[in-house]
Design a protein around this motif. Structure first.
Motif, PDB file in Angstrom:
ATOM      1  N   ALA A 177       1.460 -32.215   0.409  1.00 29.97           N
ATOM      2  CA  ALA A 177       2.052 -33.236  -0.706  1.00 29.97           C
ATOM      3  C   ALA A 177       3.112 -32.688  -1.363  1.00 29.97           C
ATOM      4  O   ALA A 177       4.265 -33.474  -1.398  1.00 29.97           O
ATOM      5  CB  ALA A 177       0.815 -33.760  -1.506  1.00 29.97           C
ATOM      6  N   VAL A 178       3.114 -31.577  -2.044  1.00 29.44           N
ATOM      7  CA  VAL A 178       4.076 -30.849  -2.904  1.00 29.44           C
ATOM      8  C   VAL A 178       5.438 -30.726  -1.750  1.00 29.44           C
ATOM      9  O   VAL A 178       6.650 -31.064  -2.189  1.00 29.44           O
ATOM     10  CB  VAL A 178       3.764 -29.551  -3.380  1.00 29.44           C
ATOM     11  N   ILE A 179       5.069 -30.161  -0.715  1.00 31.35           N
ATOM     12  CA  ILE A 179       6.341 -29.766  -0.072  1.00 31.35           C
ATOM     13  C   ILE A 179       7.132 -31.017   0.539  1.00 31.35           C
ATOM     14  O   ILE A 179       8.250 -31.038   0.933  1.00 31.35           O
ATOM     15  CB  ILE A 179       5.748 -28.800   1.264  1.00 31.35           C
ATOM     16  N   ALA A 180       6.149 -31.955   0.861  1.00 29.82           N
ATOM     17  CA  ALA A 180       6.737 -33.307   1.531  1.00 29.82           C
ATOM     18  C   ALA A 180       7.740 -34.057   0.327  1.00 29.82           C
ATOM     19  O   ALA A 180       9.096 -34.302   0.761  1.00 29.82           O
ATOM     20  CB  ALA A 180       5.725 -34.317   1.645  1.00 29.82           C
ATOM     21  N   GLY A 181       7.501 -33.981  -1.057  1.00 30.01           N
ATOM     22  CA  GLY A 181       8.339 -34.379  -2.239  1.00 30.01           C
ATOM     23  C   GLY A 181       9.324 -33.392  -2.161  1.00 30.01           C
ATOM     24  O   GLY A 181      10.584 -34.033  -2.310  1.00 30.01           O
ATOM     25  N   ILE A 182       9.308 -32.091  -2.069  1.00 26.91           N
ATOM     26  CA  ILE A 182      10.363 -31.159  -2.425  1.00 26.91           C
ATOM     27  C   ILE A 182      11.268 -31.508  -1.122  1.00 26.91           C
ATOM     28  O   ILE A 182      12.427 -31.405  -1.322  1.00 26.91           O
ATOM     29  CB  ILE A 182       9.852 -29.880  -2.643  1.00 26.91           C
ATOM     30  N   GLY A 183      10.768 -31.320  -0.026  1.00 27.31           N
ATOM     31  CA  GLY A 183      11.582 -31.370   1.085  1.00 27.31           C
ATOM     32  C   GLY A 183      12.554 -32.748   1.185  1.00 27.31           C
ATOM     33  O   GLY A 183      13.948 -32.475   1.390  1.00 27.31           O
ATOM     34  N   THR A 184      11.795 -33.565   0.871  1.00 31.87           N
ATOM     35  CA  THR A 184      12.676 -35.055   0.711  1.00 31.87           C
ATOM     36  C   THR A 184      13.729 -35.064  -0.222  1.00 31.87           C
ATOM     37  O   THR A 184      14.796 -35.668  -0.120  1.00 31.87           O
ATOM     38  CB  THR A 184      11.706 -36.302   0.607  1.00 31.87           C
ATOM     39  N   HIS A 185      13.245 -34.466  -1.333  1.00 30.10           N
ATOM     40  CA  HIS A 185      14.403 -34.429  -2.669  1.00 30.10           C
ATOM     41  C   HIS A 185      15.375 -33.533  -2.312  1.00 30.10           C
ATOM     42  O   HIS A 185      16.746 -34.188  -2.523  1.00 30.10           O
ATOM     43  CB  HIS A 185      13.425 -33.972  -3.743  1.00 30.10           C
ATOM     44  N   LEU A 186      15.196 -32.502  -1.611  1.00 33.52           N
ATOM     45  CA  LEU A 186      16.548 -31.529  -1.286  1.00 33.52           C
ATOM     46  C   LEU A 186      17.220 -32.114  -0.243  1.00 33.52           C
ATOM     47  O   LEU A 186      18.521 -31.999  -0.268  1.00 33.52           O
ATOM     48  CB  LEU A 186      15.953 -30.118  -0.967  1.00 33.52           C
TER      49      LEU A 186
END
Length: 361
Positions: free
Chosen positions: A319-328
């Motif tokens: 969940a955290v990686i999905a949010g960070i990856g999309t934001h970046l």
């Protein structure tokens, strides 16, 4: 006589959408460290779930009692094991060794035959695996696409696909609950202590509407981040750009999605993370009651909790990686777009006359 010459202002440049492809790679790159962490989490789970044959027998008896105490046994829930035999891992290892020896000029027909023989055994299963394979086949048949494919091909696609799906249990790399078949599948050596987590999934599936709803929302974690990323990357407007008065509802919606893309992508995992957490807690509660009844040992209960913790961490991390990856990805896209627009604007300004004037003569 008066002559007036007007110099018209050049039209502002039109900007193309830039950086889509490069930005699309960002979530994949961000997920690489997460994949490494997940692999280590699996190793941790395998290590903590390692039990003796005596403990395995004790655990199996406790599981049967747990199914009866919860009423799941009467609802048709059963736990099946697949004999763990990492033939695929061995085949890949042998393949690498064969290629290495081939390049070194040391390979011969005998080594090729050895490799071929190992690969043939990948999809061979023990007679004791029959019930587990049957449950996986039943689960696959509930899929409309598989059922449609069987009608078109006139073959038992589900049965053959089940042998492929069962490899993850054969390799000892997964345990799961099959909601349509209403069965739990685990390897017979690794991850046995995750069985109570899977029983928790069974309790959720055979329980109330809310928990069933959470299970049905799991696919959102796969679709929403991709849709959000697609909308954001094809939205030429940057997150720092101000809205215009004449913006359409579609443009306003796209801007909202882009500005909140990381949060939306991360939150799309919330139903899955919640359901996983609830499954662990409910499964542990069943195990704890069995400890009180002296059916399950405290040592096994500790292993159950550690296995559940390792499993839950991978979902939370996703969940955290999905949010960070999309934001970046959006930051990269906007950065490329901003540099492109700035470069084009400088070129536009260079073509502008120093001042606009009128000539009278």
């Amino acid at each position: 006589m008066t002559t007036q010459i007007n110099v018209q202002q050049p039209k502002e440049p039109k900007y193309r959408n830039k950086g889509i492809i490069r930005a699309a790679y960002v979530p994949t790159l961000v997920s690489i460290p997460a994949g490494v962490i997940s692999c280590n989490a699996l190793k941790f789970m395998k290590k903590t779930s390692a039990i003796s044959e005596a403990d395995s027998v004790e655990l199996s008896k406790a599981v049967q009692e747990g199914l009866k105490q919860t009423g799941l046994y009467d609802k048709g829930v059963r736990v099946y094991k697949i004999k763990e035999n990492p033939v695929l891992s061995n085949a890949i290892k042998n393949y690498k060794e064969f290629l290495s020896s081939l390049f070194e000029g040391k390979a011969d027909m005998e080594s090729l035959e050895d490799f071929s023989e190992i690969f043939k055994n990948v999809f061979k299963y023990d007679k004791k695996d029959k019930k587990a394979l049957g449950a996986i086949t039943e689960e696959l048949k509930s899929n409309k696409r598989v059922a449609r494919l069987e009608k078109i091909l006139g073959q038992n696609v589900a049965e053959e696909s089940a042998k492929i799906q069962a490899l993850m249990f054969k390799e000892g790399s997964n345990a799961c609950y099959l909601p349509h078949a209403n069965k739990v599948i685990t390897p017979d050596k690794s991850l046995q202590t995750s069985v109570f987590h899977e029983i928790g999934h069974a309790l959720n599936n055979n329980g109330g509407i809310i928990l069933k709803g959470l299970q049905k929302c799991r696919p959102l974690a796969k679709t929403i981040p991709s849709v959000v990323l697609l909308i954001s990357l094809f939205n030429k407007r940057k997150t720092t750009d101000k809205p215009q008065e004449n913006d359409s509802k579609i443009q306003k919606g796209a801007d909202f999605v882009k500005k909140n893309a990381g949060i939306i992508a991360g939150l799309s995992f919330l139903p899955m993370v919640l359901e996983e957490g609830i499954a662990s807690l409910r499964g542990q509660k069943v195990a704890k009651n069995l400890v009180k009844d002296n059916i399950l040992s405290k040592d096994l209960f500790k292993k159950i909790k550690l296995t559940n913790l390792g499993g839950f961490s991978t979902y939370a991390l996703a969940a955290v990686i999905a949010g960070i990856g999309t934001h970046l990805a959006i930051k990269v896209k906007d950065n490329i777009q901003a540099k492109y627009e700035e470069k084009k604007m400088q070129k536009f300004k260079a073509q502008m006359p120093e001042k606009f004037y009128s000539y009278q003569g």
